[in-house]
Scaffold this active site. Sequence first.
Site, PDB file in Angstrom:
ATOM      1  CG  LEU A  71     -43.495 -52.934 -38.667  1.00  0.00           C
ATOM      2  CD1 LEU A  71     -43.784 -54.380 -38.259  1.00  0.00           C
ATOM      3  CD2 LEU A  71     -44.780 -52.120 -38.639  1.00  0.00           C
ATOM      4  CG  ASP A  72     -42.257 -47.266 -34.294  1.00  0.00           C
ATOM      5  OD1 ASP A  72     -41.662 -46.732 -35.254  1.00  0.00           O
ATOM      6  OD2 ASP A  72     -43.283 -46.804 -33.780  1.00  0.00           O
ATOM      7  CE  LYS A  73     -34.752 -52.123 -29.213  1.00  0.00           C
ATOM      8  NZ  LYS A  73     -33.726 -51.480 -28.338  1.00  0.00           N
TER       9      LYS A  73
END
EC number: 5.4.99.-
Length: 313
Positions: free
Chosen positions: A142-144
Amino acid sequence: MSLADSKSFYKQIKVPEFYKKDRLDKVLSSLMPEHSRERLKNWIKDSCVYVNGATAKVRQIVNPNDIICVNEQPSPESMSFIPEDIKINIVDENQDWIIVNKSHGLVTHPGSGNWSGTLLNAILYKYPELSIVPRAGIVHRLDKNTSGLMVVARNEISQTHFIRNMQSRKILRIYVAIVHGHLPKFKTINMDIGRDPINRTKMGVNNPIAAKNAVTHCTPVKIGMLNGSYKVTQVICKLETGRTHQIRVHLSSIGHPLVGDFLYGGKNILGVDRQMLHACFLSFPDMNDNVHSFFIKPPEDILNTLQNINTTN
């Protein structure tokens, strides 16, 4: 620590007599080709390099027969897979998998600019046995600044199982998003995604580099106004593929960037400081074909934003 106190830590190099005098960083780059010039420059700046016994400077000129001493530093990559005591939310686990509710702001995996303080480092601290599993069992990212559910494999057999099921699209992932504009009806976005040819930090759909097929199914569930003047829509996004930044890129490409997603055209409304995207549902078959499903509600920042949407007739 001076050079005299730590000679045993330094690699000593004599500049060959046939070399022409030149800048230290250029000479070192030639004498130590296994390291990038940028890394060598950083070692010089950090006082890890001496020339003829004196602390070196990046633009210093060195001559044939000069003695260069270098204290080779470990690369960030080599130090990145270490356990760190970072609090993470474990939703469920068994002998084959761990379900994590990743908080926004936490990077999934060490990489450029984020060599520590990641979910991987936290997992290695809580589950030290995963040090022998590739990527500490991480199957997808998952993106930051995206929050929500992730699955982590606890052994290589289950990791292979999850990767194959991801490739065959047997793992169901559903996200809740808040986008700019009014998305009036269900829409399937089928656009290849690859690296943006101009901005390498972005992904894109217009003449992308190394594009791959990407499919996102989008269902609007709440349409209204935010802060009195911004049209927004709460959207449920179902992934059919899992490309980098897929939901963010796809929704931006049809004129509906995520609220707070500054990289792809989103705006800050009501103090929102990250993209309004949360992985709320995850379902997968285990190795015995038993299906496991998990739901986790969005965090407070998304819930508060949803509550502030005034619906339109």
